[in-house]
Write a protein that holds these residues in place. Structure first.
Motif, PDB file in Angstrom:
ATOM      1  N   GLY A 151      16.808   5.502  20.715  1.00 56.01           N
ATOM      2  CA  GLY A 151      18.028   6.269  20.960  1.00 56.01           C
ATOM      3  C   GLY A 151      19.252   5.718  20.267  1.00 56.01           C
ATOM      4  O   GLY A 151      19.233   5.421  19.076  1.00 56.01           O
ATOM      5  N   SER A 152      20.312   5.529  21.022  1.00 50.06           N
ATOM      6  CA  SER A 152      21.598   5.125  20.446  1.00 50.06           C
ATOM      7  C   SER A 152      21.588   3.692  19.924  1.00 50.06           C
ATOM      8  O   SER A 152      22.526   3.277  19.244  1.00 50.06           O
ATOM      9  N   LYS A 153      20.537   2.932  20.231  1.00 48.85           N
ATOM     10  CA  LYS A 153      20.421   1.571  19.709  1.00 48.85           C
ATOM     11  C   LYS A 153      19.991   1.551  18.246  1.00 48.85           C
ATOM     12  O   LYS A 153      20.024   0.493  17.605  1.00 48.85           O
ATOM     13  N   LEU A 154      19.581   2.697  17.704  1.00 50.88           N
ATOM     14  CA  LEU A 154      19.136   2.742  16.312  1.00 50.88           C
ATOM     15  C   LEU A 154      20.350   2.703  15.387  1.00 50.88           C
ATOM     16  O   LEU A 154      21.119   3.653  15.297  1.00 50.88           O
ATOM     17  N   THR A 155      20.489   1.609  14.680  1.00 49.62           N
ATOM     18  CA  THR A 155      21.607   1.398  13.766  1.00 49.62           C
ATOM     19  C   THR A 155      21.229   1.707  12.323  1.00 49.62           C
ATOM     20  O   THR A 155      22.081   2.111  11.527  1.00 49.62           O
ATOM     21  N   HIS A 156      19.953   1.534  11.985  1.00 48.81           N
ATOM     22  CA  HIS A 156      19.532   1.733  10.590  1.00 48.81           C
ATOM     23  C   HIS A 156      18.091   2.205  10.548  1.00 48.81           C
ATOM     24  O   HIS A 156      17.265   1.783  11.356  1.00 48.81           O
ATOM     25  N   MET A 157      17.799   3.087   9.549  1.00 45.27           N
ATOM     26  CA  MET A 157      16.454   3.636   9.382  1.00 45.27           C
ATOM     27  C   MET A 157      15.990   3.437   7.949  1.00 45.27           C
ATOM     28  O   MET A 157      16.611   3.928   7.006  1.00 45.27           O
ATOM     29  N   GLN A 158      14.893   2.681   7.800  1.00 47.87           N
ATOM     30  CA  GLN A 158      14.254   2.517   6.495  1.00 47.87           C
ATOM     31  C   GLN A 158      13.021   3.409   6.448  1.00 47.87           C
ATOM     32  O   GLN A 158      12.284   3.511   7.435  1.00 47.87           O
ATOM     33  N   VAL A 159      12.798   4.058   5.309  1.00 45.63           N
ATOM     34  CA  VAL A 159      11.672   4.974   5.197  1.00 45.63           C
ATOM     35  C   VAL A 159      10.762   4.554   4.054  1.00 45.63           C
ATOM     36  O   VAL A 159      11.190   3.949   3.071  1.00 45.63           O
ATOM     37  N   SER A 160       9.495   4.907   4.218  1.00 47.83           N
ATOM     38  CA  SER A 160       8.478   4.543   3.245  1.00 47.83           C
ATOM     39  C   SER A 160       7.218   5.318   3.578  1.00 47.83           C
ATOM     40  O   SER A 160       6.985   5.675   4.733  1.00 47.83           O
ATOM     41  N   GLU A 161       6.401   5.548   2.590  1.00 48.78           N
ATOM     42  CA  GLU A 161       5.093   6.121   2.865  1.00 48.78           C
ATOM     43  C   GLU A 161       4.212   5.093   3.559  1.00 48.78           C
ATOM     44  O   GLU A 161       4.515   3.907   3.601  1.00 48.78           O
ATOM     45  N   ASN A 162       3.092   5.561   4.102  1.00 48.46           N
ATOM     46  CA  ASN A 162       2.162   4.655   4.779  1.00 48.46           C
ATOM     47  C   ASN A 162       1.620   3.574   3.845  1.00 48.46           C
ATOM     48  O   ASN A 162       1.248   2.488   4.285  1.00 48.46           O
ATOM     49  N   HIS A 163       1.611   3.845   2.533  1.00 47.06           N
ATOM     50  CA  HIS A 163       1.120   2.866   1.560  1.00 47.06           C
ATOM     51  C   HIS A 163       2.257   2.234   0.758  1.00 47.06           C
ATOM     52  O   HIS A 163       2.020   1.588  -0.255  1.00 47.06           O
ATOM     53  N   ARG A 164       3.489   2.428   1.183  1.00 45.93           N
ATOM     54  CA  ARG A 164       4.715   1.945   0.535  1.00 45.93           C
ATOM     55  C   ARG A 164       5.016   2.699  -0.753  1.00 45.93           C
ATOM     56  O   ARG A 164       5.899   2.308  -1.518  1.00 45.93           O
ATOM     57  N   GLY A 165       4.310   3.784  -1.001  1.00 44.80           N
ATOM     58  CA  GLY A 165       4.541   4.559  -2.214  1.00 44.80           C
ATOM     59  C   GLY A 165       5.681   5.536  -2.080  1.00 44.80           C
ATOM     60  O   GLY A 165       6.435   5.546  -1.099  1.00 44.80           O
ATOM     61  N   THR A 166       5.822   6.392  -3.072  1.00 48.86           N
ATOM     62  CA  THR A 166       6.908   7.366  -3.134  1.00 48.86           C
ATOM     63  C   THR A 166       6.892   8.268  -1.904  1.00 48.86           C
ATOM     64  O   THR A 166       5.845   8.831  -1.557  1.00 48.86           O
ATOM     65  N   PRO A 167       8.012   8.412  -1.216  1.00 53.72           N
ATOM     66  CA  PRO A 167       8.062   9.321  -0.072  1.00 53.72           C
ATOM     67  C   PRO A 167       7.523  10.709  -0.417  1.00 53.72           C
ATOM     68  O   PRO A 167       7.876  11.293  -1.438  1.00 53.72           O
ATOM     69  N   GLY A 168       6.642  11.200   0.462  1.00 52.83           N
ATOM     70  CA  GLY A 168       6.024  12.496   0.243  1.00 52.83           C
ATOM     71  C   GLY A 168       4.673  12.433  -0.432  1.00 52.83           C
ATOM     72  O   GLY A 168       4.000  13.455  -0.541  1.00 52.83           O
ATOM     73  N   SER A 169       4.254  11.237  -0.849  1.00 50.77           N
ATOM     74  CA  SER A 169       3.004  11.112  -1.605  1.00 50.77           C
ATOM     75  C   SER A 169       1.844  10.574  -0.777  1.00 50.77           C
ATOM     76  O   SER A 169       0.741  10.410  -1.301  1.00 50.77           O
ATOM     77  N   GLY A 170       2.081  10.294   0.504  1.00 49.78           N
ATOM     78  CA  GLY A 170       1.046   9.668   1.317  1.00 49.78           C
ATOM     79  C   GLY A 170       0.747  10.428   2.587  1.00 49.78           C
ATOM     80  O   GLY A 170       0.872  11.656   2.644  1.00 49.78           O
ATOM     81  N   GLY A 171       0.386   9.680   3.634  1.00 53.49           N
ATOM     82  CA  GLY A 171      -0.050  10.308   4.874  1.00 53.49           C
ATOM     83  C   GLY A 171       0.912  10.183   6.027  1.00 53.49           C
ATOM     84  O   GLY A 171       0.551  10.481   7.168  1.00 53.49           O
ATOM     85  N   ALA A 172       2.146   9.750   5.772  1.00 51.24           N
ATOM     86  CA  ALA A 172       3.127   9.600   6.854  1.00 51.24           C
ATOM     87  C   ALA A 172       3.472  10.950   7.474  1.00 51.24           C
ATOM     88  O   ALA A 172       3.549  11.974   6.777  1.00 51.24           O
TER      89      ALA A 172
END
Length: 290
Positions: free
Chosen positions: A205-226
């Motif tokens: 909830g409100s404790k979330l200060t930062h969001m890092q994103v990545s694919e399940n395999h650390r590849g290009t967002p949108g290219s994996g199974g996340a």
């Protein structure tokens, strides 16, 4: 409805370590690719001239976020008091940089050394937990004095035996019991540890200060199974309005590749990785995530 967030890319996507001399060319690239911000991965504070970095950020119309790198000598839970001292000194150096850059927070798995994954006794775990709490209470005071927050990041079980999921990090934050102690979530680790990412984000909830994103395999967002839809819904539910930053790494730096186990490219170039990731994230934040 779209997410009201800013998009960033980590300096780790291109290099390790990042230094002041890299800033003009890299910031120019990041701006041309359409990003709003750059996530500065501070491996060695001595390589950073924060005043110059702030000037470069202004020149390219970017804001900064700041995250840390916690090797074995920067360990708030270590039996050796010297390691704990080094860890706190490093956190304070990074907080000073974040303050000058007006970054708002300092993020990372700052409770322990990355890669510290062992089976220990309940007594040892209790000692290490208490050391983490005590160290991060001090770090929270340092952050508060500078008008900053800490964004404490859980790591997956292969990289930490202390804080692996949102339940762990929220218990830690509760024990720290300090207004400056908050949470950073990283999709890569969540894809391993969280069976329901939407509920996990909602729980923070409100404790979330930062969001890092990545694919399940650390590849290009949108290219994996996340499950990008789950992350979108979770962030939408809590009204998250911060930065969403791509965190991945370049295999060209052998030391970093070994640390994160990235041995091959995920795109033709790191610039292509960042461009394709940005294109996907622009659609994702507008709700086109299926």
């Amino acid at each position: 409805m779209s997410l009201d967030v800013k998009l960033a890319a980590s300096t780790w996507l291109w290099m390790s370590p990042f230094a002041t001399e890299n800033a003009p060319e890299l910031f120019s690239t990041i701006k041309k690719l359409g990003y709003d911000a750059v996530e500065l991965a501070i491996e060695d504070p001595k390589l950073i001239d924060a005043k110059k970095i702030k000037e470069y950020l202004s020149n390219y119309g970017l804001r900064a976020t700041v995250c840390g790198a916690f090797g074995e000598t920067r360990d708030l839970t270590n039996d050796d008091e010297g390691f704990r001292k080094v860890g706190l000194e490093y956190i304070e150096d990074c907080l000073e940089i974040a303050s000058i850059l007006e970054a708002g927070f300092f993020a990372g798995p700052m409770y322990s050394a990355v890669g510290k994954a062992r089976l220990v006794s309940a007594e040892q775990k209790k000692r290490e937990w208490e050391r983490a709490v005590m160290g991060l209470q001090k770090a929270s005071d340092m952050a508060q004095r500078r008008g900053l927050q800490l964004a404490v990041e859980p790591l997956n079980r292969f990289e930490s035996d202390l804080i692996n999921d949102v339940d762990d990090v929220l218990k830690l934050i509760n024990d720290i019991n300090h207004a400056a102690a908050n949470v950073c979530l990283d999709m890569f680790h969540m894809n391993i540890e969280e069976p329901d990412p939407e509920s996990a984000i909602t729980k923070v909830g409100s404790k979330l200060t930062h969001m890092q994103v990545s694919e399940n395999h650390r590849g290009t967002p949108g290219s994996g199974g996340a499950n990008w839809g789950a992350y979108y819904r979770g962030l939408k539910k809590i009204g998250y309005r911060g930065v969403v930053s791509i965190e991945s790494f370049t295999p060209e730096n052998q030391e970093l590749a070994a640390a994160v186990c990235i041995w091959k490219r995920f795109a033709a170039s790191q610039d292509d990785f960042a461009k394709e990731g940005h294109d996907f994230l622009k659609k994702w934040i507008n709700g086109d995530y299926k």
